[in-house]
Scaffold this active site. Structure first.
Site, short mmCIF file in Angstrom:
data_model
loop_
_atom_site.label_atom_id
_atom_site.label_comp_id
_atom_site.label_asym_id
_atom_site.label_seq_id
_atom_site.Cartn_x
_atom_site.Cartn_y
_atom_site.Cartn_z
CG LEU A 38 -2.03 -1.10 1.19
CD1 LEU A 38 -2.45 -1.38 2.56
CD2 LEU A 38 -2.96 -1.04 0.10
N GLY A 268 7.38 16.66 -15.31
CA GLY A 268 5.90 16.60 -14.88
C GLY A 268 5.10 15.39 -15.07
CG HIS A 441 17.45 32.55 21.55
ND1 HIS A 441 17.95 33.14 20.00
CD2 HIS A 441 18.74 32.76 22.21
CE1 HIS A 441 19.05 33.11 20.33
NE2 HIS A 441 19.65 33.10 21.49
P1 NAI Z 1 7.36 19.98 -12.18
O1 NAI Z 1 6.35 20.35 -12.92
O2 NAI Z 1 7.75 20.29 -10.98
O3 NAI Z 1 8.81 20.49 -13.11
C1 NAI Z 1 8.90 19.95 -14.55
C2 NAI Z 1 9.90 21.06 -15.29
O4 NAI Z 1 10.06 20.36 -16.61
C3 NAI Z 1 9.35 22.41 -15.35
O5 NAI Z 1 10.12 23.07 -14.83
C4 NAI Z 1 9.13 22.42 -16.89
O6 NAI Z 1 9.31 23.86 -17.41
C5 NAI Z 1 10.22 21.54 -17.31
N1 NAI Z 1 10.03 21.18 -18.76
C6 NAI Z 1 9.04 20.46 -19.40
N2 NAI Z 1 9.17 20.10 -20.65
C7 NAI Z 1 10.53 20.51 -20.86
C8 NAI Z 1 11.47 20.13 -21.92
N3 NAI Z 1 11.03 19.37 -23.08
N4 NAI Z 1 12.94 20.35 -21.95
C9 NAI Z 1 13.35 21.03 -20.66
N5 NAI Z 1 12.63 21.18 -19.43
C10 NAI Z 1 11.24 20.97 -19.55
O7 NAI Z 1 7.24 18.28 -12.51
P2 NAI Z 1 8.47 17.03 -11.79
O8 NAI Z 1 9.54 17.67 -11.01
O9 NAI Z 1 8.26 16.11 -12.76
O10 NAI Z 1 7.18 16.60 -10.63
C11 NAI Z 1 6.04 16.35 -10.92
C12 NAI Z 1 4.95 16.42 -9.76
O11 NAI Z 1 5.40 15.78 -8.65
C13 NAI Z 1 4.90 17.69 -9.25
O12 NAI Z 1 3.66 18.05 -9.46
C14 NAI Z 1 5.44 17.93 -8.10
O13 NAI Z 1 4.96 18.85 -7.34
C15 NAI Z 1 5.43 16.37 -7.56
N6 NAI Z 1 6.29 16.22 -6.67
C16 NAI Z 1 6.42 16.89 -5.38
C17 NAI Z 1 7.20 16.70 -4.49
C18 NAI Z 1 7.34 17.39 -3.04
O14 NAI Z 1 6.28 17.87 -2.92
N7 NAI Z 1 8.65 17.61 -2.58
C19 NAI Z 1 8.57 15.73 -4.65
C20 NAI Z 1 8.38 15.27 -6.14
C21 NAI Z 1 7.18 15.26 -6.80
#
Ligand code: NAI
Length: 462
Positions: A38, A268, A441
């Site tokens: 899970l 993404g 602090h």
């Molecule tokens: P993201 O949406 O955060 O970033 C993807 C990046 O790829 C963007 O900056 C975009 O401009 C770039 N990009 C897109 N096409 C491209 C291309 N052809 N060439 C170069 N750059 C390109 O997506 P990511 O990092 O894959 O994460 C996916 C999801 O998972 C997000 O919604 C994120 O919030 C979530 N996530 C959250 C975490 C956390 O809260 N710590 C940890 C890991 C993921």
């Protein structure tokens, strides 16, 4: 009579939390999950394993960079990658078993297998068809494909493959400077890989407060990550060893290539609803592939709901959890609610980066009159003691009412510090309310208070 009050398809943070809350509220709940364990993406191949590797490599970085500064001398440890992966797998196991225990404790049934919805009120798992008054789609998301790039999860990997690489690559190219790219890029940079991040836009972490993004990029560069911004990846060609990344610089359309042992595609994620039978059911979808829901998570089909990454909004485990809890309350006849204005976001690098509410750019675009209270961690004794003075807390408050509209932190424990501001925002607090609250602090949280003070008559240690 339906067999269950609720069947939830998907055992990730959205689904399992929804099920537990349903059971706590007296509903007979089941979760369909096809993985062996899970917890969904988050526990198995996402948040939790990446945090284990971030933790291990953070300590490694400390040993190499900071121990001697503190007078801790001696041979420097090296990495046993197999053992490090073993530690990560142990952490996963403890967490996924924990959910199984919670299911037993709360009498939630786990229907093992992949589910589909042959008709309203029915969920098929394997050859068996189960019936339920309500069905919840909580099937999460998957990595978005990138044209010209074939994933093999060995040389060209998504976040899933990046957690189980056979060896530490000498050269890692990360496509996408978002959350996944920067967290995993940090892990491998600390392990000695040469990490280059290629990003389509002209700044990293799109959507983040620009001042924080700029500081973040500077700090990561100091840690050894290289950035190629404003570059669109055209394709990745796999060779005998490693791969070649072809990209085009957007400013002048010039083309260039980069060699890598491993390529992480982190551009993404998209909702994962394949195989559920939604099209045949006539479930309305949004243009970007999410299930369309109303304010109560209901789809256009009676008794069918959806939450988490499968619907609109930030793809975050805690957003899915909150929706799961809210929907459970609604299904139990209560009033469930999610405040989408106060959903924190955290990047678990060192330093951590956290945000909640509006960015300065959003406030400008909305034409809101606002004030900024900023405080550098250089003025925070505790942060300086752990070599983490590089960073700041920034609070945005309404100019007239002083009500907090957003906060952005880059610095030690930012992911925890953000929550006092979340609570303050939930209660409609002003920056002065925070500033008048006694903070112990020496703690990092004093930087939050100082930023709140800076919204008024000024910080003390600035
Ligand atoms: P993201 O949406 O955060 O970033 C993807 C990046 O790829 C963007 O900056 C975009 O401009 C770039 N990009 C897109 N096409 C491209 C291309 N052809 N060439 C170069 N750059 C390109 O997506 P990511 O990092 O894959 O994460 C996916 C999801 O998972 C997000 O919604 C994120 O919030 C979530 N996530 C959250 C975490 C956390 O809260 N710590 C940890 C890991 C993921």
């Amino acid at each position: 009579m339906a067999e269950f009050d609720v069947i939830i398809i998907g055992g990730g943070p959205g689904g399992y939390v929804c099920a537990i809350r349903c059971a706590q509220l007296g509903l007979k709940a089941a979760v369909v999950e096809g993985r062996d364990t899970l917890g969904g993406t988050c526990l198995n191949v996402g948040c939790i394993p990446s945090k284990a590797l971030l933790n291990a490599t953070h300590h490694l970085h400390e040993v190499h960079e900071n121990f001697e500064k503190m007078g801790i001398m001696g041979a420097k440890p090296t990495v046993d990658w197999v053992r490090m992966l073993g530690y990560k797998d142990d952490v996963i196991g403890q967490n996924t078993k924990g959910i199984e225990f919670l299911f037993k404790k709360n009498k939630v049934t786990w229907l093992k297998g992949w589910g589909s919805i042959p008709a309203p009120g029915q969920v098929k798992v394997g050859e068996e068809v189960h019936t339920a008054k309500n069905i919840v789609i909580a099937t999460g998301s998957e990595s978005s494909p990138l044209p010209g790039v074939t994933i093999d999860e060995k040389v060209v990997v998504t976040s899933t493959g990046a957690l189980t690489l056979e060896k530490i690559p000498a050269r890692l190219v990360v496509i996408g400077a978002g959350v996944i790219g920067l967290e995993m890029g940090s892990v491998y940079a600390r392990l000695g890989a040469e990490v280059t991040v290629i990003e389509y836009l002209d700044a990293i972490t799109p959507g983040m407060d620009a001042e924080v993004a700029k500081t973040f990029q500077r700090i990561l560069s100091k840690q050894g990550l290289k950035f190629i911004l404003g570059a669109a990846v055209q394709g990745v060609d796999k060779g005998k060893k490693g791969a070649t990344i072809r990209y085009k610089l957007r400013k002048d359309d010039s083309e260039a290539t980069l060699e890598a042992d491993t390529v992480l595609v982190a551009t993404g994620r998209r909702p994962y609803v394949a195989g559920l039978g939604l099209e045949a059911l006539g479930v309305e979808m949004l243009p970007r592939g999410q299930v369309k829901t109303d304010d109560h998570f209901a789809t256009n089909i009676k008794g069918l709901y959806a939450i988490g990454d499968a619907i609109t909004g930030p793809m975050l485990a805690h957003k899915a959890e909150d929706e799961g809890m809210a929907l459970a309350e609604i299904l139990a006849g209560k009033s469930g609610h999610v405040n989408y204005d106060v959903i924190p976001g955290v990047i678990y690098t060192t330093p951590e980066v956290a945000n909640v509410g509006k960015t300065e750019e959003q406030l400008k675009e909305e034409g809101r009159a606002y004030k900024v209270g900023k405080f550098s961690f250089m003025g925070n004794g505790r942060a300086k003691a752990v070599f983490q003075g590089d960073g700041f807390v920034k609070i945005l408050a309404d100019k007239a009412t002083d009500r907090i509209l957003g906060a952005h932190i880059i610095g030690p424990m930012a992911g925890d510090l953000i929550h006092e501001i979340c609570v303050a925002m939930e209660f409609g607090a002003s920056a002065q309310d925070l500033a008048l609250t006694c903070h112990a602090h020496p703690t990092y949280s004093e930087a939050v208070r100082e930023a709140a003070l800076a919204c008024g008559d000024g910080a003390i240690h600035a």
